[in-house]
Design an enzyme around this catalytic site. Structure first.
Site, short mmCIF file in Angstrom:
data_model
loop_
_atom_site.label_atom_id
_atom_site.label_comp_id
_atom_site.label_asym_id
_atom_site.label_seq_id
_atom_site.Cartn_x
_atom_site.Cartn_y
_atom_site.Cartn_z
CG ASP A 1 -3.28 9.15 1.11
OD1 ASP A 1 -3.61 8.87 0.00
OD2 ASP A 1 -2.08 8.40 1.47
CG ASP B 1 -3.59 9.73 -3.70
OD1 ASP B 1 -4.14 9.13 -4.65
OD2 ASP B 1 -2.56 9.73 -3.39
CG ASP C 1 -4.10 5.43 -0.09
OD1 ASP C 1 -5.18 4.95 -0.39
OD2 ASP C 1 -3.65 5.92 -0.97
NE ARG D 1 -5.82 3.32 -6.89
CZ ARG D 1 -4.79 4.05 -6.97
NH1 ARG D 1 -4.42 4.88 -5.56
NH2 ARG D 1 -3.98 4.33 -7.93
#
Length: 514
Positions: free
Chosen positions: A160, A189, A193, A242
């Site tokens: 992240d 990734d 997050d 996302r």
């Protein structure tokens, strides 16, 4: 259109390394942050970062860790001005009683009251992420974080760009550029997050681009303890999905510009609630809905513009909101905000979003300004769990010497504990909702209360009302605990009513002020 978006995504990724390598050339000199905290980060007492503490300069990751470790305690406020490139080679672990650091990652763990801001020629975190764990009251501003990998030695450290988890509270990330050069197959990734009980977060005036995954809220369909996130005036560009993925919780998504979203956009699922206002969606697919699951989420929409957006058909594990994106719920927002018309969002975001843009912001009417307020010194302070708030109400606490009662209490807890001045004792309802009250023998005038949660329970309270017991009038309502103000009211009994909670509420002190 989908093929053209995918081609553009691949083309941009091919040149991403060239683009990000030139970022530092355009960074403005920013010796201090400008502009005020916004969104859900203003709740739960507010977010002040390192306001009131020392200011230090760092040019390596090791120096950032040393600045944290040299403080008197893990909560001593500090502002760290970062200039230069932070990477694996200059980031080592540093030991100390006020920190918990690690090599090859910027570790903000078990700490509070910290600001990290890029200054001078700019701050670039190159292949090294910023991890926030068990922390509160954090500001990250005017930095670029690029090409952080979760796999692919020797340059991998979690994946992240900015990741939060494990009881994180009150984080403001502002004017940042977060980018990758590929997807999971290439070792990357998420860019932004939140997991495992993270709440009261704002992402504003930032760029997220060139990645397969923008960011998620909740790591699985069972990780539903994350909530109260605001995303505004951000550019989401050349991302697969996302943006965000919202599992449970509440998010406010407004005035963002979405360009080239390849597979799915705002993915509200597993009971998530998204308020989606005045965004501009361009050259993208399935920009809102529930995707890849039958665990549905909901949304409230208004004022959005769809420019060359395509929609897939409704089917198993695929429930797009288009083509008209009707609302499926209502979401109450507890803070003030001004909405730019969606038609001007691309222009406003292009001028303001990302690191090294002079920290300019929208004035809420489609114009851009450089605000004068310093965000590291806002007018309200956060609730520091288990300690006194950093900026408590002034005057005498009228709860001293008063009485208390409530609707129910859990075993081992007491109504009187909210009046004893002891943060180690507390009241809990017998369930997750209930009422606790302060009462007097004769009328007093109250315009502010301070709800202080016991250590370890911070953020468990979701929705609440402050009620005049005599007539049932609701004096205030909102989310999260902390300092709550309302019109001055003469009363003999005031109720704090918890209407929903994500965990067991534990109120250590119920302070009242005039």
């Amino acid at each position: 259109m989908r093929r053209s978006v995918a081609r553009r995504f691949a083309a941009v990724l091919a040149t991403a390394a060239v683009i990000v390598a030139g970022v530092a050339l355009s960074i403005n000199n920013a010796s201090a942050a400008t502009g005020g905290v916004t969104g859900y980060a203003t709740q739960n007492g507010g977010t002040t970062g390192g306001a009131g503490g020392a200011t230090v300069k760092a040019t390596t990751g090791t120096q950032i860790h040393a600045a944290l470790c040299n403080r008197a305690s893990s909560s001593t406020p500090i502002t760290i001005q970062v200039e230069g490139t932070i990477n694996h080679g200059n980031t080592t672990a540093v030991s100390g009683d006020s920190c918990n650091t690690a090599a090859s990652v910027i570790e903000l763990k078990q700490i509070s009251n910290v600001t990290i801001i890029g200054v001078g020629a700019g701050a670039v975190f190159d292949q090294i992420g910023i991890h926030i764990r068990e922390a509160s009251n954090i500001i990250i501003q005017n930095v670029t974080v690029k090409n952080v990998k979760k796999s692919g030695s020797p340059i991998s450290n979690g994946g992240d760009a900015i990741g939060m988890e494990a009881g994180v509270r009150n984080v403001w990330v502002d004017h940042t550029t977060l980018e990758a050069s590929g997807g999971e197959a290439e070792g990357y990734d998420g860019l932004f997050d939140m997991k495992n009980d993270t709440k009261y977060v704002t992402l504003s005036y930032s760029i997220l681009r060139n990645s397969e995954r923008g960011g998620l809220v909740g790591s699985s369909e069972t990780d539903l303890t994350n909530s109260f996130i605001t995303y505004h005036h951000n550019l989401y560009q050349n991302l697969n999905s996302r943006v965000p993925l919202l599992r449970g919780g509440t998010a406010h998504v407004y005035n963002n510009h979405y360009v080239g979203i390849v597979e799915s956009g705002i993915n509200s699922r597993a009971g998530g609630k998204a308020k989606v206002d005045n965004n501009y969606f361009e050259d993208s697919k399935d920009v809102l809905g529930t995707f890849y699951t039958e665990e549905r989420g909901t949304w409230q929409t208004s004022g959005n513009i769809l420019d060359n957006v395509t929609w897939s058909s409704d089917g198993t594990d695929n429930h797009p909101a288009g083509p008209s994106m009707p609302s499926t719920t209502t979401v109450s927002i507890p803070y003030n905000f001004a909405l730019d018309n969606a038609s001007c969002v691309p222009s406003v975001v292009s001028q303001t979003a990302g690191a090294n843009k002079g920290l300019q912001v929208s004035d809420g009417s489609c114009s851009v300004q450089t605000p004068s307020q310093n965000p590291t010194n806002p007018t309200t302070g956060p609730t520091d769990p288990g300690t006194s708030p950093t900026n408590p109400p002034t005057g005498n606490n009228l709860s001293v010497g008063a009485g208390a009662d409530g609707s129910s209490k859990a075993d081992g807890t007491s109504y009187g504990s909210v009046l004893d001045g002891n943060m180690s004792t507390y009241w809990s309802p017998s369930g997750t909702t209930g009422r606790v009250s302060v009462k007097w023998g004769s009328a007093v005038t109250v315009d502010t209360i301070n709800i202080r949660e016991a250590a370890g329970s911070e953020g468990n309270i979701d929705n609440w009302q402050v009620v005049n017991n005599a007539n049932g009038a609701v004096l205030a309502s909102g989310t999260g605990a902390g300092v709550i103000s309302f019109a001055a009211t003469s009363l003999t009994k005031i109720n704090f009513v918890i209407t929903s909670a994500s965990g067991t509420p534990k109120i250590a002190e119920f302070e009242t002020y005039a």
